[in-house]
Write a protein that holds these residues in place. Structure first.
Motif, short mmCIF file in Angstrom:
data_model
loop_
_atom_site.label_atom_id
_atom_site.label_comp_id
_atom_site.label_asym_id
_atom_site.label_seq_id
_atom_site.Cartn_x
_atom_site.Cartn_y
_atom_site.Cartn_z
N SER A 273 -4.72 11.25 7.37
CA SER A 273 -3.84 10.64 6.36
C SER A 273 -2.44 11.24 6.43
N LEU A 274 -1.49 10.53 5.82
CA LEU A 274 -0.12 11.06 5.76
C LEU A 274 -0.08 12.37 4.96
N ARG A 275 -0.99 12.50 4.01
CA ARG A 275 -1.04 13.75 3.25
C ARG A 275 -1.40 14.92 4.17
N GLN A 276 -2.39 14.69 5.04
CA GLN A 276 -2.77 15.74 5.98
C GLN A 276 -1.62 16.02 6.95
N LEU A 282 4.10 21.35 6.86
CA LEU A 282 4.42 22.54 6.06
C LEU A 282 3.85 23.79 6.71
N ARG A 283 2.60 23.68 7.17
CA ARG A 283 1.92 24.84 7.76
C ARG A 283 2.62 25.29 9.03
N LEU A 289 5.25 15.52 14.48
CA LEU A 289 3.89 15.77 14.97
C LEU A 289 3.59 14.79 16.10
N ALA A 290 2.82 15.26 17.07
CA ALA A 290 2.30 14.35 18.09
C ALA A 290 1.02 13.72 17.54
N LEU A 304 8.82 13.55 9.74
CA LEU A 304 8.96 13.66 8.29
C LEU A 304 9.86 12.55 7.76
N ARG A 305 10.97 12.30 8.49
CA ARG A 305 11.89 11.24 8.07
C ARG A 305 11.17 9.90 7.96
N ARG A 306 10.29 9.66 8.91
CA ARG A 306 9.54 8.40 8.94
C ARG A 306 8.64 8.28 7.70
#
Ligand SMILES: Nc1ncnc2c1ncn2[C@@H]1O[C@H](COP(=O)(O)OP(=O)(O)OP(=O)(O)O)[C@@H](O)[C@H]1O
Ligand SMILES: [Mg+2]
Length: 320
Positions: A273-276, A282-283, A289-290, A304-306
């Motif tokens: 998910s986008l939450r993950q 953050l981590r 991210l790929a 993040l912008r997306r």
């Protein structure tokens, strides 16, 4: 399908359930949430006629439930109660096999079904089949309760906080198992929970109750985007609402093709998910991210912008 129309339940003077109307189509998952004492368990018990409603109509496949034989009705409906309700002097295996035995299944079929369910629910047969409820932990007893409800393969499942006493890992496993069962077997499920994340994750239809009334109902996303009032908003987690919405959105629906830059170091599976994704950013102190497929092969990227841009688009379209 289950339909409640202007249903109320009075205990003496008090209205435990007050004029609720609700439709649950066949094969759908309906979650009831709300503060303690708002009438969730009472609503479930009226559906399987453990208690009779005072006003309104409840129909099952178009037929008023009063017209069904209560015993036959209950055998058709799997019911998991808040505090497991196992028979204390019966072994785990005997508890789970209760309804199939009542339905006069062959003994070997009952045994096979019991063992199958114990396996699904992570209760090794050798270790647990002959134990008694008082020898189980709270979570183990809950799993036996879920197994018992599923045993005769009912088309309707009423579940009253079935995963309340489970650790997060077992809980998640059972949530996935339930979602899988429901997708495959099209069970109609009415599920009560205090865990909003659980409700959002599992439900097609989310019902928020307060003081015996339904305050708002609709799809989880619709409620997250347009909570009817501050009560619903706080039930949905207040400021956490944005994250809860992100939890309902898959990475694969928002990734972009891989850009010319080097692939990002952190990898996220496309079905996450986008939450993950946000949590991983953050981590790892990374804003990119790929995105990888099930073979860990990069298939796109997510920035993040997306994510923020998508949230803006959704907000804009939700207003229209
Ligand atoms: N048999 C009963 N006799 C009298 N009052 C009852 C009975 N059962 C429930 N009530 C009352 O009806 C209201 C709704 O109870 P219910 O058990 O449906 O709440 P709930 O939403 O399931 O709460 P919780 O989240 O704490 O389980 C409560 O005020 C409760 O005290
Ligand atoms: Mg309850």
């Amino acid at each position: 399908m289950i339909e409640l129309s202007h249903v109320s339940k009075r205990f003496g003077e008090a209205n435990a359930v007050d004029d609720i109307s609700l439709q649950i189509p066949k094969g759908k998952f309906c979650a009831l949430v709300g503060t303690s004492g708002c009438g969730k368990s009472t609503t479930l018990r009226m559906i399987n006629r453990l208690i009779d409603h005072s006003e309104g109509t409840i129909t099952l496949d178009g037929q008023p439930i009063e017209e069904y034989d209560p015993v036959k009705l209950r055998r058709r409906i799997g019911y998991v109660i808040q505090h497991t309700g196992l028979f204390p002097h019966w072994s785990v295996a005997r508890n789970i096999g209760l309804v199939p035995r009542l339905l006069k299944w062959a003994t070997s079929d009952v045994q096979a079904r019991v063992e199958e369910l114990m396996h699904v629910l992570g209760l090794p047969v050798g270790e647990f089949a002959h134990k008694y409820p008082h020898q189980l932990s709270g979570g183990q007893a809950q799993r036996v309760g879920v197994a018992r409800a599923l045993a005769a393969d009912p088309d309707i499942l009423l579940m009253d906080e079935p995963f309340g006493a489970l650790d997060p890992i077992t809980r998640e496993k059972l949530q996935e198992e339930l979602a899988r069962l429901q997708a495959k077997l099209h069970k109609t499920v009415v599920f009560v929970t205090h865990d909003m994340d659980e409700a959002l994750k599992l439900a097609d239809h989310l019902v928020v109750m307060r003081d015996g009334k339904i305050v708002q109902q609709g799809s989880p996303l619709a409620l997250l985007q347009h909570p009817a009032d501050t009560f619903v908003e706080s039930m949905l987690g207040g400021l956490e609402r944005g994250l809860k919405q992100a939890a309902l959105t898959r990475v694969k629906d928002h990734m972009t093709p891989m850009g010319p830059m080097l692939p990002a170091q952190s990898r996220i599976p496309a079905h996450y998910s986008l939450r993950q994704a946000l949590s991983m950013m953050l981590r790892d102190h990374s804003d990119r991210l790929a995105v990888v497929d099930q073979h860990d092969m990069p298939i796109g990227e997510l920035s993040l912008r997306r994510i923020i841009k998508e949230a803006q688009v959704e907000k804009g379209s939700a207003r229209d």
